[in-house]
Design a protein around this motif. Sequence first.
Motif, PDB file in Angstrom:
ATOM      1  N   LEU A   1       6.398   8.045  -0.372  1.00 30.63           N
ATOM      2  CA  LEU A   1       5.659   9.304  -0.333  1.00 30.63           C
ATOM      3  C   LEU A   1       4.636   9.261   0.792  1.00 30.63           C
ATOM      4  O   LEU A   1       4.039   8.220   1.057  1.00 30.63           O
ATOM      5  CB  LEU A   1       4.959   9.542  -1.668  1.00 30.63           C
ATOM      6  N   VAL A   2       4.461  10.373   1.464  1.00 28.61           N
ATOM      7  CA  VAL A   2       3.490  10.472   2.548  1.00 28.61           C
ATOM      8  C   VAL A   2       2.506  11.576   2.232  1.00 28.61           C
ATOM      9  O   VAL A   2       2.824  12.522   1.504  1.00 28.61           O
ATOM     10  CB  VAL A   2       4.174  10.736   3.911  1.00 28.61           C
ATOM     11  N   LYS A   3       1.309  11.449   2.777  1.00 26.93           N
ATOM     12  CA  LYS A   3       0.296  12.472   2.562  1.00 26.93           C
ATOM     13  C   LYS A   3       0.439  13.540   3.631  1.00 26.93           C
ATOM     14  O   LYS A   3       0.581  13.233   4.813  1.00 26.93           O
ATOM     15  CB  LYS A   3      -1.101  11.868   2.618  1.00 26.93           C
ATOM     16  N   SER A   4       0.419  14.798   3.208  1.00 25.67           N
ATOM     17  CA  SER A   4       0.506  15.879   4.186  1.00 25.67           C
ATOM     18  C   SER A   4      -0.880  16.133   4.775  1.00 25.67           C
ATOM     19  O   SER A   4      -1.903  15.903   4.132  1.00 25.67           O
ATOM     20  CB  SER A   4       1.038  17.147   3.526  1.00 25.67           C
ATOM     21  N   SER A   5      -0.879  16.574   6.009  1.00 26.67           N
ATOM     22  CA  SER A   5      -2.182  16.791   6.672  1.00 26.67           C
ATOM     23  C   SER A   5      -2.660  18.198   6.551  1.00 26.67           C
ATOM     24  O   SER A   5      -2.174  19.057   6.010  1.00 26.67           O
ATOM     25  CB  SER A   5      -2.080  16.438   8.134  1.00 26.67           C
TER      26      SER A   5
ATOM     27  N   GLY B   1       0.795  -1.230   0.000  1.00 27.34           N
ATOM     28  CA  GLY B   1       0.000   0.000   0.000  1.00 27.34           C
ATOM     29  C   GLY B   1       0.823   1.272   0.000  1.00 27.34           C
ATOM     30  O   GLY B   1       0.293   2.352  -0.255  1.00 27.34           O
ATOM     31  N   ASP B   2       2.126   1.167   0.285  1.00 22.71           N
ATOM     32  CA  ASP B   2       2.982   2.358   0.251  1.00 22.71           C
ATOM     33  C   ASP B   2       3.050   2.915  -1.166  1.00 22.71           C
ATOM     34  O   ASP B   2       3.134   2.170  -2.140  1.00 22.71           O
ATOM     35  CB  ASP B   2       4.416   2.018   0.689  1.00 22.71           C
ATOM     36  N   THR B   3       3.022   4.234  -1.264  1.00 22.11           N
ATOM     37  CA  THR B   3       3.244   4.902  -2.538  1.00 22.11           C
ATOM     38  C   THR B   3       4.709   5.283  -2.587  1.00 22.11           C
ATOM     39  O   THR B   3       5.238   5.862  -1.638  1.00 22.11           O
ATOM     40  CB  THR B   3       2.363   6.155  -2.666  1.00 22.11           C
ATOM     41  N   VAL B   4       5.372   4.931  -3.679  1.00 23.91           N
ATOM     42  CA  VAL B   4       6.806   5.172  -3.796  1.00 23.91           C
ATOM     43  C   VAL B   4       7.129   5.994  -5.037  1.00 23.91           C
ATOM     44  O   VAL B   4       6.371   6.013  -6.005  1.00 23.91           O
ATOM     45  CB  VAL B   4       7.605   3.843  -3.827  1.00 23.91           C
ATOM     46  N   LEU B   5       8.253   6.677  -4.959  1.00 32.64           N
ATOM     47  CA  LEU B   5       8.771   7.465  -6.063  1.00 32.64           C
ATOM     48  C   LEU B   5       9.854   6.640  -6.740  1.00 32.64           C
ATOM     49  O   LEU B   5      10.780   6.162  -6.079  1.00 32.64           O
ATOM     50  CB  LEU B   5       9.345   8.778  -5.540  1.00 32.64           C
ATOM     51  N   LEU B   6       9.719   6.441  -8.040  1.00 30.05           N
ATOM     52  CA  LEU B   6      10.648   5.609  -8.803  1.00 30.05           C
ATOM     53  C   LEU B   6      11.382   6.452  -9.838  1.00 30.05           C
ATOM     54  O   LEU B   6      10.809   7.377 -10.408  1.00 30.05           O
ATOM     55  CB  LEU B   6       9.893   4.504  -9.545  1.00 30.05           C
ATOM     56  N   ILE B   7      12.620   6.105 -10.077  1.00 26.49           N
ATOM     57  CA  ILE B   7      13.369   6.688 -11.186  1.00 26.49           C
ATOM     58  C   ILE B   7      13.733   5.556 -12.130  1.00 26.49           C
ATOM     59  O   ILE B   7      14.328   4.561 -11.714  1.00 26.49           O
ATOM     60  CB  ILE B   7      14.638   7.409 -10.707  1.00 26.49           C
TER      61      ILE B   7
END
Length: 98
Positions: free
Chosen positions: A94-98, A74-80
């Motif tokens: 990546l994390v969601k800001s509150s 379920g983690d969202t990741v940044l890929l290159i």
Amino acid sequence: MLDIIKKASLSAVGSTNPMAVLYGTVTSVHPLEVNVDQRFSLTEDFLVIGESMTEYKLNIGGAEYYIRRGLETGDTVLLIRYQGGQTYLVLDRLVKSS
């Protein structure tokens, strides 16, 4: 003449698939699998994981302390994507800001 050279060089660079930044979602941890933009999935054979994405914990005085957690489903990741498109670096979570 200069315009022709510019167009030819841009075409050559474009055809080599230069690096690209993509988003993915971890769909499995063991074995690692990441779904990219809901278009295709990458298995661990195509992924390079940085140390910051691995679990790290310390055992101090009989107590276990997590310094950082590993990747989880379920983690969202940044890929290159490396040039050529065969290998992908998992750069960060990546994390969601509150």
